[in-house]
Every structure is written in structure tokens, then in C-alpha cells.
Design an enzyme around this catalytic site. Structure first.
Site, PDB file in Angstrom:
ATOM      1  N   ALA A   6      32.738   1.278  12.805  1.00  0.00           N
ATOM      2  CA  ALA A   6      31.643   2.558  12.733  1.00  0.00           C
ATOM      3  C   ALA A   6      31.097   3.721  11.264  1.00  0.00           C
ATOM      4  CB  ALA A   6      31.850   3.180  13.583  1.00  0.00           C
ATOM      5  N   ASN A  56      41.359   0.556  14.242  1.00  0.00           N
ATOM      6  CA  ASN A  56      40.711   1.929  14.033  1.00  0.00           C
ATOM      7  C   ASN A  56      40.117   2.777  14.805  1.00  0.00           C
ATOM      8  OD1 ASN A  56      40.205   4.188  12.096  1.00  0.00           O
ATOM      9  ND2 ASN A  56      38.982   3.827  10.345  1.00  0.00           N
ATOM     10  N   ASP A  57      38.620   2.307  14.801  1.00  0.00           N
ATOM     11  CA  ASP A  57      37.686   2.989  15.597  1.00  0.00           C
ATOM     12  C   ASP A  57      38.230   3.488  17.316  1.00  0.00           C
ATOM     13  OD1 ASP A  57      36.610   3.638  14.027  1.00  0.00           O
ATOM     14  OD2 ASP A  57      34.735   1.525  13.509  1.00  0.00           O
ATOM     15  N   VAL A  58      39.131   1.971  18.036  1.00  0.00           N
ATOM     16  CA  VAL A  58      38.792   2.138  19.408  1.00  0.00           C
ATOM     17  C   VAL A  58      40.227   3.356  19.662  1.00  0.00           C
ATOM     18  CG1 VAL A  58      38.379   0.059  19.703  1.00  0.00           C
ATOM     19  CG2 VAL A  58      41.015   0.078  19.127  1.00  0.00           C
ATOM     20  N   THR A  59      40.278   4.305  18.497  1.00  0.00           N
ATOM     21  CA  THR A  59      41.218   4.788  18.434  1.00  0.00           C
ATOM     22  C   THR A  59      41.292   6.386  17.856  1.00  0.00           C
ATOM     23  OG1 THR A  59      42.950   4.517  16.309  1.00  0.00           O
ATOM     24  CG2 THR A  59      43.605   3.720  18.099  1.00  0.00           C
TER      25      THR A  59
END
Lengths: 475, 141
Positions: free
Chosen positions: A445, A404-407
């Protein structure tokens, strides 16, 4: 040349072999030979030591050594064969712990039998320098041990994985550190300790064990790769401190290299999250933001496009290029084998399939690569973030599974976002972005992902493994 | 990742300092200086060797460093072989026995790391496979 000189040279040879064992990891083709060199180095180092002490090998002593190796070696071998690949992070955490414990015990032993280690002068006293070196190997070993135990328990889910905030934790840690330094100074100048008496060193060990816990417990979740790498580094520094006590080349070299290795991995992980090492180690990330992030997520009722496995299969089948982006969710759902099957089916349909790995995907460095390797995905289909980011423009589908966060595009274009500046995989450049997620909840996050609400995004809300299996069926 | 000129200068200085001291007088260099030199140089070697590791193998890197840090077994063996021969003071004899048992326990922990670390690394590395192109062609034909 005396026996001691020859043995010092042999230790040096084993140190060089250890360097080559890591050098081998520069490519999967040379890695297994490298591992073999490491094993030879270890046999050489242990064999040299046994040769040095051969005159003291009475039956009891021999029993102690053989017993230790058989029990420890047996346990290690069984663990190594049985542990599933998804459990690698906690396995490495546990190995870190044991390495720390071994240094701790060896440091204590040196204190109680300094003569065997050649650490006493004519009057039978230890020098302050030896005592400082010993206490460092005990201290770092103890912090590594208890910190790694906590980290391994968190990774294993035995205790909550999130940050656990202790009251006034920075003050507490600072206080412990000051007391530890005070104790080491006391130990070094105490005539009692120089004669090998008293419990100051045991006190240092006990307090350092507490420090390991207070240091790691406030760090959680996706910060784990940094913690695991950091503890890996500590286990090296502990070994190096022991190497100074023994004036042993193999230990000093290995300690320095392992220490450097863990430190570099921590640095790579921090950089990939756009965070400072100190702020990761200070901990608490995610705990403070979770409340606000959750509330923010609650009011967001913009429409999202939710697709079924059949919809996804149809689009995937008709694309010419698909890039798969795995994350921690894939590991949790153990979806790597189903994913590989999906990739194979797509390739049969003439679709080009590639995998894109963010450096902090998963719970330890390289976690995703190992899982995909386990599922027999060839490593030349797997690309690092910097190598593949430009290719999303040519891809028809970006298939995000458990990440999720890394995209999150907010990391690129929303200065208000808590993760602004973090390098991300630019999945939104693909024709269609598919997300397999269990819910629309925000990521670790605590940040909403803007991408979920875009027109060319399709949400596949389900367990990752089940969804991929259904897509395979529909293909 | 390029090494800065300062980096090389520091390195050279580190190599030369002990030699310079050795040459400057008839006093012996404290062996501690050599240990520190080896330690720092090894850290530099570690720095370059680890940066050369491909990110795909970062997990095996961690497990193999677990394994090689099991080299503390060297210290553990020395502890376990501490000798009580010629010791008459019962207090000292007791302490030496404590050291021997601590050493044995340390050997056991280090052995878990050595055996477990190398084996699990080997198991992981065996899984990394390249695309089998010839086999594929055979399939197509």
C-alpha cells in the site's frame, strides 16, 4: 414422462449434488466427500446430455466429443497433478479463463446451430430473447476469458504484477460498455441475426475480449484476491446465461451458485482491506501512492533493531507461546516447509505454536492455509484473524514472515494512514515482534509500518526461507 | 450473519409469484419466469452455502467452483451433436459444422476445468490434516 422431462429431473439432481459439494467445504472433514458428490453430479449431467442426443451420435460427432474430453481432460489432469501449491492463484485464474472461453464458444455455437438447441420458431427464426441470452453468455464469457488471462499472467509474474494505468481508462471502459449494450440491442432486433446470419455476435465477442483486458490491467498486487474472486464469479454468471439459453436447470443453478460464491469472496476480501469493491475494480491502487510512500520512506532514518538468526532462535526457544503470521512473502520464498520445521522444533522445546491468518494474506482467498497444509501444519493450529487477535497479548513472540500491511498499527490509530480502518493482526501486543523482510521498504500500500521502529520489534532482514532455515539450525 | 426479515419476505414472494400467476388464470406461465425463479433461488442457496464455507478452505472453494462451472459442457455437447441430416442449403450446413467444431473446442476447455478442477481440489483437500494426538503420546512414551 417423456425423455426430456426425465432428463430435466436428472439435471436437477446433479444441481443438488453440486450444492452438496460446496456444502462439504464447511469443514475439512467433510470436504473430500463433498468433492466426490461434485464429481458424481458432473458425470450425471454430462451423461444425461449424451443420453438426450444419442440419436445424433454418428462416428464423426462421437469423435469430436470424445476427442474434446480426452484432450481437455488429459491437459487438466496433468496440470492438476504437476502445479505446485504456490502456483494455485494463477492456476485458478487460468481455470476461470477456460470456463469463460467454454461459455463463449458454446454461446457462439448456439447462434450458428439454433435448431439443435431448440431455439427456432416455425419460420426458422430465433427470438430476440434468445439472442440476448446468447450474447450475454458470449459477452460475460469473453470478459472472463481475457480478464482472467491477464490476471493469471500477472500472478505468474509473466507481466508486471502492479497496476498498469491506461489513459482515461474509466471513460474508455464506459464507452466500451455503451457500445456493447448498443450491439446487443442491434443483434436482438436485427432480422438478419434472428435468421442466424451476420457477424454482430462475433463483434460483441471481440469487443468484450478487449473489455476484459482494459478492466483488469489497471488492478494489481494485493488487490489480486478481489480480482480473482470477481472473475470466478463472472465465470458463473456466464454459465448461468448459457443455462437460460438452454433452459437447463443444472447450468442455471451452478451458474448462480458459482456467481454468488465469487461475489461473496470478493466482498470478504474487500472488507478485510477496508475498501469498496468499486474502488478496487476501478484499479490503480498502489500506483498513485507509491511515489509519495517511497519518498516518505526515504527520509525516515529512525533507528531499528536488527537481529540475527541466533538472536531470534534464542528468544523463540525461551518463550512459552509463539504466534506465526505468514504473508505473501512466505509464498514467494517458498518458506512454508522450513517454517513448519521451525514450528516442530519449537514444540519439542515445549513452546506453544499457533498460526494467525489475515483474510487477504497472499494472492487469493485461503492461499496461506493451502501452503501451510502442504507443509503439513495441522489445520487446528491455524486461526483466523478474529479468533486469534485477542491472544497476541499472551504471546511472547509474534513471528511475522513476509507480511507487512496486515500488521500495521497505523490502520488502528493513525487516521492519516491510507490503510486506516483496515482490520489488522495486533502483533504489537506480543512481547516481541519479529519481522522477516528483505528490506525496510514499505508494503504494497506504500505505507510505512510504524512497528519497525518500536523498541520491542526485531527486524530479521533476509530472504524468508534462508532466515527460517538459519533459525532452525540455531535452535 | 443473520438473514433479515425482508430477505425471507422477498424469498417467499419469489416462490409464490409464479404459482400465484399460474392460479390466477387459464394462461400458461411463461417458462422464462420459472427459469428466473430458479436462478434467483439458487443464488440465495449459493449465498448461504458459501458463507458456511470455512475460510481455511477458500482456495479449494475456488477450484471446486472452477470444476463445477465446467458443467457448460452440457451446452457444448449439444452443439457438437448438431445434425446436418436433412439440410440441403450449403450455407446452413457450413454453419452447423462451425457450431460442431465450436462445441468440440468448448468441450475441451470445459474438460480441462472439470478434470483439473476436481483433481486439484482433491489434491489440496488431502493435505488438510488434523493434529495427530495419539501419535504424539506414543512419541512421548
Amino acid at each position: 414422462m417423456s425423455a426430456i422431462d426425465i432428463s430435466a429431473l436428472l439435471y436437477l439432481v446433479s444441481a443438488v449434488l453440486f450444492i452438496f459439494s460446496i456444502r462439504g467445504l464447511s469443514s475439512p472433514e467433510t470436504a473430500r466427500n463433498g468433492n466426490m458428490l461434485g464429481i458424481i453430479g458432473m458425470v450425471l449431467a454430462a451423461g444425461t446430455t449424451v443420453f438426450l442426443v444419442r440419436e445424433h451420435l454418428d462416428p464423426t460427432t462421437f469423435g469430436l466429443i470424445a476427442g474434446g474430453i480426452i484432450i481437455g481432460g488429459g491437459v487438466g489432469s496433468v496440470l492438476a497433478q504437476k502445479a505446485p501449491m504456490t502456483a494455485m492463484p494463477q492456476m485458478v485464474g487460468m481455470f476461470n479463463a477456460l470456463g469463460g472461453m467454454a461459455s463463449l464458444l458454446a454461446g457462439l455455437a448456439a447462434f450458428y446451430a439454433p435448431a439443435a438447441f431448440g431455439l427456432i420458431d416455425a419460420e426458422g427464426l430465433m427470438s430476440p430473447r434468445s439472442l440476448v441470452e446468447m450474447s450475454l453468455s458470449v459477452l460475460i464469457g469473453a470478459v472472463t476469458f481475457s480478464g482472467s488471462v491477464i490476471a493469471a499472467l500477472k500472478l505468474n509474474g509473466s507481466i508486471p504484477g502492479g497496476p498498469i494505468i491506461l489513459p482515461a481508462r474509466h471513460l474508455l471502459n464506459l464507452l466500451i460498455l455503451l457500445v456493447l449494450i448498443g450491439l446487443i440491442v442491434m443483434l436482438a432486433i436485427s432480422p438478419d441475426a434472428q435468421a442466424g446470419n451476420g457477424y454482430l455476435l462475433v463483434g460483441i465477442a471481440a469487443l468484450a475480449l478487449v473489455a476484459g483486458i482494459t478492466l483488469v490491467i489497471p488492478i494489481g498486487g494485493a488487490d489480486m484476491p478481489v480480482v480473482i474472486s470477481m472473475l470466478n464469479s463472472y465465470s458463473g454468471w456466464a454459465a448461468a446465461a448459457l443455462g437460460f439459453t438452454l433452459s437447463n436447470f443444472a447450468l442455471i443453478v451452478v451458474g448462480a451458485i458459482v456467481g454468488a460464491s465469487g461475489a461473496i469472496l470478493s466482498y470478504i476480501m474487500c472488507k478485510a482491506m477496508n475498501r469498496f469493491f468499486v474502488s478496487v475494480i476501478a484499479g490503480g491502487f498502489g500506483a498513485d501512492d507509491a511515489a509519495t510512500g517511497g519518498a516518505g520512506g526515504g527520509v525516515d532514518d529512525r533507528p531499528v533493531k536488527i537481529g540475527s538468526a541466533e538472536d531470534a532462535a534464542f528468544i523463540l526457544k525461551n518463550s512459552s507461546k509463539v504466534i506465526i503470521v505468514p504473508g505473501y512473502g512466505m509464498a514467494v520464498a517458498q518458506a512454508q516447509h522450513a517454517l513448519k520445521e521451525m514450528g516442530d522444533k519449537l514444540k519439542e522445546e515445549g513452546v506453544e505454536v499457533a498460526y494467525a491468518i489475515h483474510p487477504v494474506a497472499g494472492r487469493m482467498p485461503g492461499h496461506m492455509n493451502v501452503l501451510l497444509a502442504e507443509a503439513q501444519v495441522p489445520y487446528d493450529e491455524i486461526f483466523e484473524m478474529d479468533d486469534i487477535n485477542s491472544q497476541f497479548k499472551q504471546a511472547d513472540v509474534a513471528f511475522v514472515i513476509g507480511a507487512n500491511d496486515v500488521t500495521n498499527p497505523g490502520a488502528k490509530d493513525d487516521p492519516q494512514s491510507p490503510i486506516y480502518g483496515m482490520p489488522v493482526l495486533e502483533v504489537w501486543n506480543a512481547g516481541t515482534t519479529m519481522f522477516i523482510k528483505r528490506s525496510l521498504a514499505s508494503g504494497y500500500a506504500g505505507v510505512q509500518n510504524e512497528l519497525f521502529y518500536r523498541d520491542n520489534t526485531m527486524m530479521l532482514l533476509s530472504d524468508a526461507k534462508k532466515m527460517v532455515e538459519n533459525i532452525v539450525k540455531a535452535l | 450473519m443473520s438473514i433479515s426479515r425482508t430477505g425471507w419476505a422477498v424469498l417467499a414472494a419469489l416462490c409464490l409469484t409464479p404459482a400465484a400467476f399460474a392460479a390466477s388464470g387459464n394462461e400458461q406461465v411463461d417458462p422464462m419466469i420459472f427459469r428466473i425463479a430458479i436462478f434467483i433461488l439458487a443464488a440465495f442457496i449459493g449465498y448461504y452455502v458459501v458463507w458456511a464455507v470455512t475460510p481455511a478452505l477458500h482456495t479449494p472453494l475456488m477450484s471446486v467452483t472452477n470444476a463445477i462451472s465446467g458443467v457448460v459442457i452440457v451446452g457444448a455437447i449439444i452443439a457438437a451433436t448438431a445434425s446436418v441430416l436433412g439440410e440441403s442449403n450449403p450455407e446452413i450446413v457450413n454453419k452447423i459444422w462451425a457450431a460442431k467444431w465450436l462445441g468440440a473446442a468448448s468441450i475441451a476447455f470445459a474438460s480441462v476445468n472439470i478434470f483439473g478442477g476436481f483433481l486439484v481440489t482433491n489434491r489440496m483437500l488431502a493435505m488438510y490434516k488434523k493434529k495427530e494426538r495419539p501419535a504424539k503420546k506414543a512419541d512421548a512414551a
